[in-house]
Design an enzyme around this catalytic site. Structure first.
Site, short mmCIF file in Angstrom:
data_model
loop_
_atom_site.label_atom_id
_atom_site.label_comp_id
_atom_site.label_asym_id
_atom_site.label_seq_id
_atom_site.Cartn_x
_atom_site.Cartn_y
_atom_site.Cartn_z
N HIS A 119 23.28 5.25 32.63
CA HIS A 119 23.39 5.95 33.84
C HIS A 119 21.87 6.07 34.11
O HIS A 119 22.32 6.22 35.87
CB HIS A 119 24.07 7.03 33.47
CG HIS A 119 25.48 6.71 32.87
ND1 HIS A 119 26.78 6.20 33.29
CD2 HIS A 119 26.22 7.28 31.92
CE1 HIS A 119 27.67 5.83 32.71
NE2 HIS A 119 27.45 6.96 32.07
N ASP A 158 29.47 -0.92 38.21
CA ASP A 158 30.15 -0.84 36.90
C ASP A 158 29.21 -1.19 35.47
O ASP A 158 28.83 -2.73 35.63
CB ASP A 158 31.23 -1.67 36.64
CG ASP A 158 32.30 -1.51 35.68
OD1 ASP A 158 31.99 -0.82 34.54
OD2 ASP A 158 32.70 -2.63 35.14
N LEU A 184 21.98 5.68 57.91
CA LEU A 184 22.16 5.66 57.02
C LEU A 184 23.45 6.49 56.74
O LEU A 184 22.79 7.77 55.95
CB LEU A 184 21.54 4.66 55.85
CG LEU A 184 22.88 4.55 54.28
CD1 LEU A 184 23.45 3.39 55.13
CD2 LEU A 184 21.83 4.60 53.17
#
Length: 300
Positions: A93, A75, A187
């Site tokens: 972004h 956020d 991962l």
């Protein structure tokens, strides 16, 4: 993904060992980014004996106490852009994408097994079309540009969320990436796109209800375990996060992994997502490793 060369800030932390919320930003050398663990690490030696190249953890972190699954609410991108006088959220972004790339690399190096990131909430569809289109395009570019790197690094990619509103090209790209990386095991990167925690529980209930109706599941067999098997995070070896990190100073979970976060440790960082880097991740992991997880019980 476009590479942006923003400096990685190092911030101060408060003295309380069990802090949940970071204090004001300030330069500090408390967590030097190149500090290596000096003491003997048996888990590290075991991996080295197998011939696996393992990066030593920063001082103070213990490999055996590392969370298996970390979830992140990324956020603050738009606020980051506004603070710099940039009109529109696109630059924020883009900068946030760089922070994600660094976090993925750190999780690979430090032994986190699953990383789930909240890239786009189902509730975000009400945002301006220009911003939504940019985010979808950014996601597509990231998948295309990073896919070869995911294969080299042994990263498995999965996407969760209601894909009905995604474009066909993006859905195909996601499907191809999931198939290509399916056997990778270093991962597991889970990207939540058009995701809603409420939707996740509802779709799981619908799936179970259909099985009961069809006679493949008996009503008395419906349980928490059965519902968890129907949640979208069941694609992961460790479906429930051990640690949730939320950036930008907000103190809520915003309809993210509502069932899965029942016993998750929460860490709220004041830094905006594009400013969240290695030092902030160390801070979150340090806080996590200093806690006692009781799961409703009580330690003696």
């Amino acid at each position: 993904m476009q590479s942006l060369n923003f400096p990685i800030p190092i911030y101060n932390s408060i003295n309380n060992k069990h802090f949940l919320f970071r204090n004001k930003r300030d330069q500090t050398h408390r967590f030097p980014t190149l500090t290596l663990a000096a003491k003997y690490d048996p888990a590290l030696k075991e991996e080295e004996d197998k011939g696996v190249t393992v990066v030593r953890l920063p001082e103070g972190l213990q490999r055996e106490a590392m969370p298996r699954h970390v979830a992140v609410i990324m956020d603050g991108n738009a606020r980051w852009a506004r603070q710099r006088g940039i009109i529109g959220a696109s630059a924020g972004h883009e900068a946030g994408a760089r922070s994600l790339r660094e976090l993925v690399e750190l999780c690979c190096e430090w032994g986190v097994g699953v990383l789930t990131v909240f890239a786009f909430s189902y509730d975000n569809w009400i945002r301006p079309k220009e911003e939504v289109d940019f985010l979808m395009g950014l996601f597509e570019r990231m998948l295309k540009s990073e896919l070869d790197n995911f294969m080299r690094q042994g990263i498995r990619v999965s996407s969760i969320g209601d894909s009905s509103r995604l474009s066909q090209p993006l859905k195909k790209l996601i499907s191809d990436a999931e198939e290509k990386t399916n056997d990778n095991s270093r991962l597991h990167l889970i990207v939540a796109v058009s995701y809603s925690g409420k939707y996740d529980v509802v779709q799981a209930c619908k799936s179970i209800a259909k099985k009961v109706k069809d006679g493949t599941v008996q009503l008395e067999d419906v349980s928490e375990s059965l519902l968890e098997q129907e949640l979208e995070t069941n694609c992961a070896e460790y479906p429930c996060p051990d640690l949730l990190i939320r950036t930008s100073g907000e103190l809520r979970i915003s309809n993210f992994l509502l069932w899965q976060l029942a016993y998750t440790e929460l860490f709220f960082a004041e830094a905006l997502w594009p400013d969240f880097g290695k030092a902030e991740f160390i801070e979150a992991l340090t806080s996590y490793q200093q806690r006692q997880r009781r799961y409703g019980g009580r330690h003696a």
